[in-house]
Design an enzyme around this catalytic site. Structure first.
Site, PDB file in Angstrom:
ATOM      1  N   LYS A 105       1.025  86.108  63.708  1.00  0.00           N
ATOM      2  CA  LYS A 105      -0.175  86.996  64.381  1.00  0.00           C
ATOM      3  C   LYS A 105       0.509  87.949  65.555  1.00  0.00           C
ATOM      4  O   LYS A 105       1.597  87.557  65.974  1.00  0.00           O
ATOM      5  CB  LYS A 105      -1.074  85.881  65.241  1.00  0.00           C
ATOM      6  CG  LYS A 105      -2.290  86.393  65.823  1.00  0.00           C
ATOM      7  CD  LYS A 105      -3.374  86.775  64.959  1.00  0.00           C
ATOM      8  CE  LYS A 105      -4.351  85.646  64.257  1.00  0.00           C
ATOM      9  NZ  LYS A 105      -5.313  86.089  63.482  1.00  0.00           N
ATOM     10  N   GLY A 217     -21.315  87.169  68.617  1.00  0.00           N
ATOM     11  CA  GLY A 217     -20.449  88.092  68.377  1.00  0.00           C
ATOM     12  C   GLY A 217     -20.814  89.260  67.376  1.00  0.00           C
ATOM     13  O   GLY A 217     -21.676  88.785  66.409  1.00  0.00           O
ATOM     14  N   GLY A 219     -19.202  92.242  66.060  1.00  0.00           N
ATOM     15  CA  GLY A 219     -18.011  93.152  65.734  1.00  0.00           C
ATOM     16  C   GLY A 219     -18.147  92.939  64.098  1.00  0.00           C
ATOM     17  O   GLY A 219     -19.318  92.707  63.527  1.00  0.00           O
ATOM     18  N   GLY A 222     -19.143  89.248  62.794  1.00  0.00           N
ATOM     19  CA  GLY A 222     -20.438  89.057  63.280  1.00  0.00           C
ATOM     20  C   GLY A 222     -21.395  89.805  62.630  1.00  0.00           C
ATOM     21  O   GLY A 222     -22.555  89.304  62.129  1.00  0.00           O
TER      22      GLY A 222
END
Ligand code: GLU
Length: 415
Positions: A105, A217, A219, A222
């Site tokens: 990540k 959420g 974005g 979501g």
């Protein structure tokens, strides 16, 4: 109450599954540390002409199963420990879904909402310049994550290709379809999550059609969770939220109109015909299914006793902390753990890599079909083991994922 550190949470879960797989404590110690971390300072010329230094990270957690894979986040509150925890989760995610990939990540501490498009492009390209020696299709392959998107991947793959002196589409995934991206990648995280919800609902005897769903959420994950939930799975989306707040209508929200409202106003708030609620209130609404699809640690010991959903589907990474996990388990609320439920994104990313390597382009139906199979298989394996061992789904998922990583490390002779 202090917020739990995501990396500590992940390590605690790792400990709890170690007895199930009879893991040697020295191996456990190895798995509690990332194999490689890269910290960079990225100077970027701002539009005003001044130079600003941004801090960037990439954590390559474990590559026993293959080159590491995972998103890049742009967030003002980024910390190295969050990235470590998320990189570990990517390792378990790729393993659980049987992908030939390890976990990583990355992140940059920045607020992309305060940057101009040109500043954002320079920052994205500079990150690739700084990380170049450690990236590549057979080393580490980034993808979109919180506040990054296909447009940013396009700049990044272009920068990578320029430095490499050749087009190298397999070095990033989540690219635009016109630039080596895959059909079906954009909504894959939400779609994959819904396949898992569908299986879990079936096991619990919960009818999806007409079921009430609250989504935190709005974005990429979501908003697609809301659209697919309503249009493909027949659910009723009663509440959604974003960083500005949320809206609620127990009769259901018209999701397409909501997407238009968000793109015109920058937020879902003030949508006509809905009650204004806070992000905290959304989590405690009377819904059948709760989908936290924003950030980590939002369900904790203070609100877990008041969650009313029967299923909590973690579309975000790490939204339920360890204390809340225990509370929800004792209250018989089924938590669909992040690296099971949100694996659809990296699965479609893997399909994107396969297409890039073969100079191929698959039809969307093929991606959907393969994704459905993978998500369903993973859920079935986790659910079966959870029943057998009388443990929560998360612990069963850890047991499967970690044991595969440990086996690979043993075969390679690392441990
Ligand atoms: N950022 C996504 C995740 O957390 C996708 C990662 C990828 O496609 O490599 O799973």
């Amino acid at each position: 109450m202090s917020e739990q550190n995501l990396f500590d949470m992940v390590k605690r879960h790792l400990c709890s599954c170690s007895t199930d797989i009879a893991m040697d404590e020295n191996i456990e110690a190895v798995l509690k540390m990332p194999r490689r971390e890269i910290h960079v300072s990225i100077p970027v010329r701002m539009d005003t002409g001044t130079i600003r230094a941004f801090q960037g990270f990439r954590v390559q957690y474990n590559d026993a199963l293959g080159p590491t894979k995972g998103g890049i986040r742009f967030h003002p509150d980024e910390t190295i420990d969050t990235i470590r925890g998320l990189a570990a989760l990517m390792t378990w995610k790729c393993s659980l879904h049987n992908l030939p990939l390890g976990g990583a990540k990355g992140g940059i501490i920045c607020n992309p909402k305060e940057l101009s498009i040109h500043e954002l492009e320079r920052l994205s390209r500079a990150y690739v310049q700084a990380m170049y020696p450690f990236l590549g299709p057979d080393r580490d392959i980034p993808a979109p994550d919180v506040y990054t998107n296909p447009g940013i991947m396009a700049w990044m793959v272009d920068e990578y290709s320029k430095i490499a002196g050749k087009t190298t589409f397999g070095s990033f995934t989540g690219k635009p379809v016109a630039l080596g991206g895959s059909e079906g990648r954009l909504d894959a995280t939400a779609r994959g999550g819904w396949y898992v919800i569908r299986e879990a609902a079936r096991d619990l005897g919960l009818e999806l059609s007409g079921s009430k769903v609250a989504i935190q959420g709005f974005g990429n994950v979501g908003s697609f969770a809301a659209m697919l939930g309503q249009e493909v799975f027949g659910a009723r989306i009663v509440a959604v939220s974003d960083s500005h707040g949320g809206i609620y209508n127990p009769d259901g929200l018209p999701v397409r109109d909501l997407v238009t409202h968000k793109s015109e106003n920058g937020t879902v708030v003030h949508f006509p015909g809905a009650t204004h609620i806070t992000n905290d209130e959304l989590l405690e609404l009377p819904a059948d299914i709760l989908i936290p699809a924003a950030l980590e640690n939002v369900i904790n010991q203070s609100n877990a006793p008041r969650i009313r959903a029967r299923i909590v589907a973690e579309f975000a990474n790490g939204p339920v902390d360890n204390d809340a996990d225990e509370i929800l388990f004792s209250r018989e609320i089924q938590v669909l753990p992040d690296f099971l439920a949100n694996g659809g994104g990296v699965i479609a990313s893997y399909y994107e890599m396969v297409q890039n390597f073969n100079m191929d382009h698959w039809e969307e139906e093929k991606v959907h079909r393969k994704l459905e199979r993978k998500m369903t298989d993973a859920y079935r394996a986790v659910h079966t083991l959870a029943l057998q061992n009388h443990v929560p789904l998360r612990r069963a998922a850890y047991t499967i994922a970690v044991s595969r990583v440990v086996n690979a490390m043993k075969m390679r002779g690392w441990v």
